[in-house]
Design a protein around this motif. Structure first.
Motif, mmCIF file in Angstrom:
data_model
loop_
_atom_site.group_PDB
_atom_site.id
_atom_site.type_symbol
_atom_site.label_atom_id
_atom_site.label_comp_id
_atom_site.label_asym_id
_atom_site.label_seq_id
_atom_site.Cartn_x
_atom_site.Cartn_y
_atom_site.Cartn_z
ATOM 1 N N SER A 136 -1.902 10.188 -5.310
ATOM 2 C CA SER A 136 -2.761 9.489 -6.254
ATOM 3 C C SER A 136 -4.071 10.264 -6.465
ATOM 4 O O SER A 136 -5.096 10.012 -5.829
ATOM 5 N N SER A 146 -6.112 -2.994 -6.748
ATOM 6 C CA SER A 146 -6.251 -1.559 -6.442
ATOM 7 C C SER A 146 -6.344 -0.723 -7.707
ATOM 8 O O SER A 146 -5.734 -1.054 -8.722
ATOM 9 N N PRO A 186 -7.679 6.398 -4.027
ATOM 10 C CA PRO A 186 -6.916 5.733 -2.959
ATOM 11 C C PRO A 186 -6.135 4.531 -3.493
ATOM 12 O O PRO A 186 -6.658 3.746 -4.280
ATOM 13 N N ARG A 187 -4.882 4.442 -3.102
ATOM 14 C CA ARG A 187 -4.033 3.335 -3.515
ATOM 15 C C ARG A 187 -3.981 2.290 -2.401
ATOM 16 O O ARG A 187 -3.636 2.581 -1.279
ATOM 17 N N GLN A 188 -4.332 1.056 -2.753
ATOM 18 C CA GLN A 188 -4.199 -0.064 -1.825
ATOM 19 C C GLN A 188 -3.001 -0.896 -2.292
ATOM 20 O O GLN A 188 -2.333 -0.540 -3.250
ATOM 21 N N LYS A 235 -9.266 12.243 -5.625
ATOM 22 C CA LYS A 235 -8.388 11.282 -4.943
ATOM 23 C C LYS A 235 -8.705 9.855 -5.413
ATOM 24 O O LYS A 235 -9.876 9.478 -5.508
ATOM 25 N N SER A 280 -5.148 2.703 -9.516
ATOM 26 C CA SER A 280 -3.889 3.444 -9.374
ATOM 27 C C SER A 280 -3.757 4.438 -10.508
ATOM 28 O O SER A 280 -4.527 4.393 -11.481
ATOM 29 N N LYS A 323 2.410 7.242 -5.585
ATOM 30 C CA LYS A 323 2.179 6.792 -4.208
ATOM 31 C C LYS A 323 0.810 7.279 -3.750
ATOM 32 O O LYS A 323 0.247 8.230 -4.342
ATOM 33 N N ASP A 324 0.308 6.652 -2.712
ATOM 34 C CA ASP A 324 -1.057 6.957 -2.253
ATOM 35 C C ASP A 324 -1.277 8.463 -2.050
ATOM 36 O O ASP A 324 -2.274 9.019 -2.513
ATOM 37 N N TYR A 335 5.482 2.390 -4.311
ATOM 38 C CA TYR A 335 5.255 3.158 -5.543
ATOM 39 C C TYR A 335 6.388 2.894 -6.523
ATOM 40 O O TYR A 335 7.433 2.362 -6.137
ATOM 41 N N LYS A 383 0.837 -1.216 0.000
ATOM 42 C CA LYS A 383 0.000 0.000 0.000
ATOM 43 C C LYS A 383 0.872 1.266 0.000
ATOM 44 O O LYS A 383 0.534 2.268 -0.630
#
Ligand code: OGA
Ligand code: MN
Length: 271
Positions: free
Chosen positions: A249, A203, A257-259, A255, A205, A245-246, A143, A140
């Motif tokens: 992102s 996820s 969200p990056r998991q 937004k 991305s 990276k989250d 990146y 998570k």
């Protein structure tokens, strides 16, 4: 999922605005309707409309390329091997932060079928492909920093009865096949060609492409979970690519969200 749907809806709205603006300018002179945008047009944005158009055939995002069941089948096959590895965080000079990876040559039939669909969608029928499929598992917090895939992607073992020895005689490089008796495992370099195709699991991305010699030219790709992306030619060789990276992102102000994200990447060999 709900958040993503909202983003996609908003993006569709933005795309409609863009078309409207276009209609009121260059398209206004046409008698018929404006051509519809690509179905995935909403998933690609960039520094200019012209750049998005110019790279249209070289940058593809196909949402919902695989089903939930197919995603589960791929993960079922990959998880046991991945779980044995630790995420790498501390190589400051690596292009990737917070990852573990593997390569796989043979797959269960259900997964092989999915990969055949990826190959059919991404590569010309006669394009020779890199045998092993690359699997990259981003934590998570992981990146991918901006980079261009090296043409040399690594080394692979093949079984050979002969090895080629390179000798330089004067100005000439001569390759001599030398028998090594029984079948022996030989390391040979692997090269990556003009096309990179990646399935995105687990996820959503953002992939960012930036022109290597002109950072004002960029594209952002929203890669929804279970989508396929393809980078070809100029987009593959002349633009760096990265996975944000989250914290960064964000797509068109929304937004994303990056998991944890697992990508399954097929590449071809140089022509
Ligand atoms: C790479 C890379 C992209 C992805 O491994 O070189 O850029 O989708 N991966 O994981
Ligand atoms: Mn890469």
């Amino acid at each position: 999922m709900k958040a993503l749907l909202t983003v996609i809806k908003r993006i569709h709205r933005a795309a409609v605005c863009t078309r409207r603006q276009l209609r009121s300018s260059s398209c206004a002179r046409r008698s018929g309707p404006c051509p519809s945008p690509e179905p995935h047009g909403a998933l690609v944005t960039g520094s200019s409309w012209e750049l998005v158009q110019r790279l249209r055939t070289q940058v593809e995002v196909r949402p919902a390329f695989i089903t939930e069941e197919e995603e589960t089948a791929l993960l079922r096959e990959l998880e046991p091997g991945l779980r044995k590895k630790r995420y790498e965080f501390d190589h400051w000079d690596d292009a990737i932060h917070g990852y573990r990876e593997t390569e796989r040559v043979t797959w269960a039939p259900a997964c092989e079928e999915i990969l055949d669909r990826v190959r059919a969608a991404a590569f010309p029928a006669d394009s020779p492909l890199l045998g092993p499929v690359h699997v990259l598992d981003l934590d998570k917090a992981g990146y991918i920093k901006p980079h261009v895939d090296s043409v040399k992607v690594g080394w692979t073992h093949v079984l050979r009865r002969t090895v080629n020895i390179c000798l330089t005689i004067g100005n000439l490089d001569v390759r001599c096949p030398v028998a090594c008796g029984s079948l022996s495992s030989v390391l040979i370099p692997q090269f990556c060609g003009s096309t990179i195709a990646g399935l995105c699991l687990l996820s959503d991305s953002i992939m960012r492409l930036v022109k290597e010699d002109c950072s004002k030219e960029w594209l952002d790709l929203l890669l929804p979970r279970r989508s396929l992306y393809v980078l070809r030619d100029e987009a593959r060789y002349k633009f760096t690519h990265e996975i944000l990276k989250d914290e960064e992102s964000v797509f068109k102000g929304q937004k994303v969200p990056r998991q944890r994200r697992v990508s399954v990447i097929c590449r071809n060999l140089p022509a």
